[in-house]
Design a protein around this motif. Sequence first.
Motif, PDB file in Angstrom:
ATOM      1  N   GLU A 188       0.834  -1.204   0.000  1.00 40.51           N
ATOM      2  CA  GLU A 188       0.000   0.000   0.000  1.00 40.51           C
ATOM      3  C   GLU A 188       0.870   1.256   0.000  1.00 40.51           C
ATOM      4  N   GLN A 189       1.983   1.209   0.704  1.00 33.35           N
ATOM      5  CA  GLN A 189       2.890   2.356   0.690  1.00 33.35           C
ATOM      6  C   GLN A 189       3.513   2.547  -0.695  1.00 33.35           C
ATOM      7  N   VAL A 190       3.840   1.435  -1.359  1.00 35.14           N
ATOM      8  CA  VAL A 190       4.374   1.533  -2.716  1.00 35.14           C
ATOM      9  C   VAL A 190       3.337   2.155  -3.642  1.00 35.14           C
ATOM     10  N   ARG A 191       2.076   1.739  -3.498  1.00 28.42           N
ATOM     11  CA  ARG A 191       1.008   2.284  -4.338  1.00 28.42           C
ATOM     12  C   ARG A 191       0.852   3.780  -4.103  1.00 28.42           C
ATOM     13  N   GLU A 192       0.924   4.203  -2.843  1.00 29.69           N
ATOM     14  CA  GLU A 192       0.793   5.623  -2.528  1.00 29.69           C
ATOM     15  C   GLU A 192       1.944   6.431  -3.140  1.00 29.69           C
ATOM     16  N   ALA A 193       3.159   5.883  -3.026  1.00 27.92           N
ATOM     17  CA  ALA A 193       4.308   6.590  -3.599  1.00 27.92           C
ATOM     18  C   ALA A 193       4.211   6.647  -5.125  1.00 27.92           C
ATOM     19  N   ALA A 194       3.772   5.520  -5.708  1.00 30.89           N
ATOM     20  CA  ALA A 194       3.634   5.497  -7.163  1.00 30.89           C
ATOM     21  C   ALA A 194       2.519   6.428  -7.622  1.00 30.89           C
ATOM     22  N   GLY A 195       1.432   6.508  -6.867  1.00 25.70           N
ATOM     23  CA  GLY A 195       0.342   7.421  -7.221  1.00 25.70           C
ATOM     24  C   GLY A 195       0.773   8.867  -7.142  1.00 25.70           C
ATOM     25  N   ALA A 196       1.560   9.201  -6.091  1.00 29.40           N
ATOM     26  CA  ALA A 196       2.055  10.579  -5.972  1.00 29.40           C
ATOM     27  C   ALA A 196       2.993  10.923  -7.123  1.00 29.40           C
ATOM     28  N   SER A 197       3.826   9.937  -7.498  1.00 27.33           N
ATOM     29  CA  SER A 197       4.748  10.165  -8.603  1.00 27.33           C
ATOM     30  C   SER A 197       3.990  10.354  -9.917  1.00 27.33           C
ATOM     31  N   ALA A 198       2.939   9.562 -10.143  1.00 28.89           N
ATOM     32  CA  ALA A 198       2.164   9.679 -11.380  1.00 28.89           C
ATOM     33  C   ALA A 198       1.425  11.004 -11.444  1.00 28.89           C
ATOM     34  N   GLU A 199       0.880  11.449 -10.288  1.00 29.40           N
ATOM     35  CA  GLU A 199       0.168  12.725 -10.262  1.00 29.40           C
ATOM     36  C   GLU A 199       1.122  13.885 -10.532  1.00 29.40           C
ATOM     37  N   LEU A 200       2.305  13.822  -9.936  1.00 31.68           N
ATOM     38  CA  LEU A 200       3.304  14.873 -10.172  1.00 31.68           C
ATOM     39  C   LEU A 200       3.740  14.891 -11.637  1.00 31.68           C
ATOM     40  N   ALA A 201       3.919  13.698 -12.203  1.00 33.98           N
ATOM     41  CA  ALA A 201       4.323  13.612 -13.606  1.00 33.98           C
ATOM     42  C   ALA A 201       3.262  14.208 -14.516  1.00 33.98           C
ATOM     43  N   ARG A 203       1.125  16.619 -13.759  1.00 38.04           N
ATOM     44  CA  ARG A 203       1.157  18.085 -13.630  1.00 38.04           C
ATOM     45  C   ARG A 203       2.346  18.671 -14.383  1.00 38.04           C
ATOM     46  N   MET A 204       3.497  18.019 -14.270  1.00 36.80           N
ATOM     47  CA  MET A 204       4.676  18.550 -14.944  1.00 36.80           C
ATOM     48  C   MET A 204       4.557  18.417 -16.459  1.00 36.80           C
ATOM     49  N   ALA A 205       3.880  17.376 -16.916  1.00 33.59           N
ATOM     50  CA  ALA A 205       3.696  17.210 -18.362  1.00 33.59           C
ATOM     51  C   ALA A 205       2.777  18.282 -18.924  1.00 33.59           C
ATOM     52  N   LYS A 206       1.801  18.719 -18.126  1.00 31.29           N
ATOM     53  CA  LYS A 206       0.868  19.747 -18.592  1.00 31.29           C
ATOM     54  C   LYS A 206       1.567  21.079 -18.849  1.00 31.29           C
ATOM     55  N   VAL A 207       2.595  21.355 -18.051  1.00 33.50           N
ATOM     56  CA  VAL A 207       3.296  22.630 -18.218  1.00 33.50           C
ATOM     57  C   VAL A 207       4.549  22.467 -19.084  1.00 33.50           C
ATOM     58  N   GLY A 208       4.723  21.279 -19.629  1.00 31.22           N
ATOM     59  CA  GLY A 208       5.834  21.066 -20.557  1.00 31.22           C
ATOM     60  C   GLY A 208       7.159  20.777 -19.915  1.00 31.22           C
ATOM     61  N   ASN A 209       7.187  20.418 -18.638  1.00 35.17           N
ATOM     62  CA  ASN A 209       8.445  20.137 -17.955  1.00 35.17           C
ATOM     63  C   ASN A 209       8.790  18.646 -17.916  1.00 35.17           C
ATOM     64  N   LEU A 210       7.988  17.794 -18.557  1.00 32.99           N
ATOM     65  CA  LEU A 210       8.227  16.342 -18.559  1.00 32.99           C
ATOM     66  C   LEU A 210       7.755  15.778 -19.892  1.00 32.99           C
ATOM     67  N   SER A 211       8.556  14.916 -20.438  1.00 32.73           N
ATOM     68  CA  SER A 211       8.211  14.337 -21.735  1.00 32.73           C
ATOM     69  C   SER A 211       7.037  13.363 -21.584  1.00 32.73           C
ATOM     70  N   ALA A 212       6.363  13.102 -22.700  1.00 35.77           N
ATOM     71  CA  ALA A 212       5.255  12.156 -22.696  1.00 35.77           C
ATOM     72  C   ALA A 212       5.722  10.752 -22.343  1.00 35.77           C
ATOM     73  N   LEU A 213       6.968  10.403 -22.730  1.00 36.10           N
ATOM     74  CA  LEU A 213       7.500   9.071 -22.419  1.00 36.10           C
ATOM     75  C   LEU A 213       7.683   8.880 -20.916  1.00 36.10           C
ATOM     76  N   ASP A 214       8.302   9.878 -20.257  1.00 31.81           N
ATOM     77  CA  ASP A 214       8.501   9.773 -18.814  1.00 31.81           C
ATOM     78  C   ASP A 214       7.169   9.748 -18.068  1.00 31.81           C
ATOM     79  N   GLN A 215       6.210  10.540 -18.556  1.00 28.09           N
ATOM     80  CA  GLN A 215       4.889  10.537 -17.906  1.00 28.09           C
ATOM     81  C   GLN A 215       4.224   9.163 -18.036  1.00 28.09           C
TER      82      GLN A 215
END
Length: 472
Positions: A188-201, A203-215
Amino acid sequence: MTTKLSIPTLRAVAAGAMLLALSGCATFSKDGGLDAVSALTAERTGQDLRLPKANADGAAIQDELNQLLKQPLSADSAVRIALLNNRGLRASLTELGVAEADLVQAGRMANPGFSFSRMSGGGETEIERSVMFDLVGLLTIPIRRDIESRRFESAKLVAATEAVRLAADTRKGWFNAVAAVQSARYAEQVREAAGASAELAQRMAKVGNLSALDQAREQAFSAEAATQLARARHNATAAREQLARQMGVWSENTAFQLPDKLPVLPAAPREAGNIESLAMQQRLDVRLAKLGTESTARALGLTKATGVINVLDAGYVNSSKSGSPRENGYEIELALPIFDWGGARVAKAEALYMQSVHRTADTAINARSQVREAYSAYRTTYDVARQHRDELVPLRKKISEESLLRYNGMLMSVFELLADARAQIAGVNAAIDAQRDFWIAETDLQAAISGTGGSSISMASTATSTAAAAEH
């Protein structure tokens, strides 16, 4: 030529036969063999099989169950509940009653046979009465009692083996259940960390700070983490239900609490020492195989004793005719060994005895091999678990701390920090699995020494059954 005995003489013979038969009769024991089974089980598990004394409303068992289930369940408490409450075990213990009934029956003489005939004709009536006793059965009572006594002892060993096996399976089920709960918690902790990472990715993709591949990679990892969490939760549920089945609990009793963590590793592993010798002394399957061979040998003696003459009946005969005085005498019925001298039955009994001897030797060889293999697994899992505890987990923790320092110094990205956190959690999960594997291996080692191997019972039971076949 006809020989006649007086009625007082025949009565004395019959009374003597009855007295001899009754003096050798076995009686039912007070405990039905359960005390011996309980002692064998307690020596190997630390838990006995005796039920608590019933109170006024007969709810003694439920009261003890309630007391054990009120607090977080320990491995010993789970074993006690299983030995107390598992209906499959209680059903197998009823075999003791069957074996003891056979023992009591073997100590009793067969009922005498009574015949009555009446013939009339020409104004005359002839009546004949006879009472027949099985003399061969009477003379072989001591041998038959000895054979059934050994079978009763075998039934005790079988019952103790079932109890010890259930205790070992329950203990392993408890370790599996506790480890599964821990693993689900970290998943469950892994899922929470992965969910936070996906949400951050995202947001960063929306503003152009992360590539579509990394997202896409972060989102895929988040989805995989959710899948792994679902599996971990199911594994925890399945392990818990298996433990509940082993303990024989249902309804509200399935709401038992498990501790948060597995027991810590012992300071040092046990040395191999003389585990093979201990196994030869303590293994129930080896003792059962030896007892089966002894029973077969005893049955071979009975077969040889009755090889030529196995039917010999004697009894009192009374005959009366119209107008004639009553006649008294005796009758003997003997099977003449004309066509069958018993050679085939003796040869069969000897073959069954040699079969039992070889199976006993095979059981001992397998027992020695199993205990060596079990110790190897025990020592290997201890070393692996200790390495996780002393090296891998501390190293993962140190890496996580250094990553956090580098992140605070803006030397690494938040995604690298989250990846390190996920790796640390995965390392903890691996340590949990290693710790669980050690405790299961430790339980298997104890089982290998005490004798609850997979096929041992079936072989020993077959050795015992050959004794029964040798009598027929």
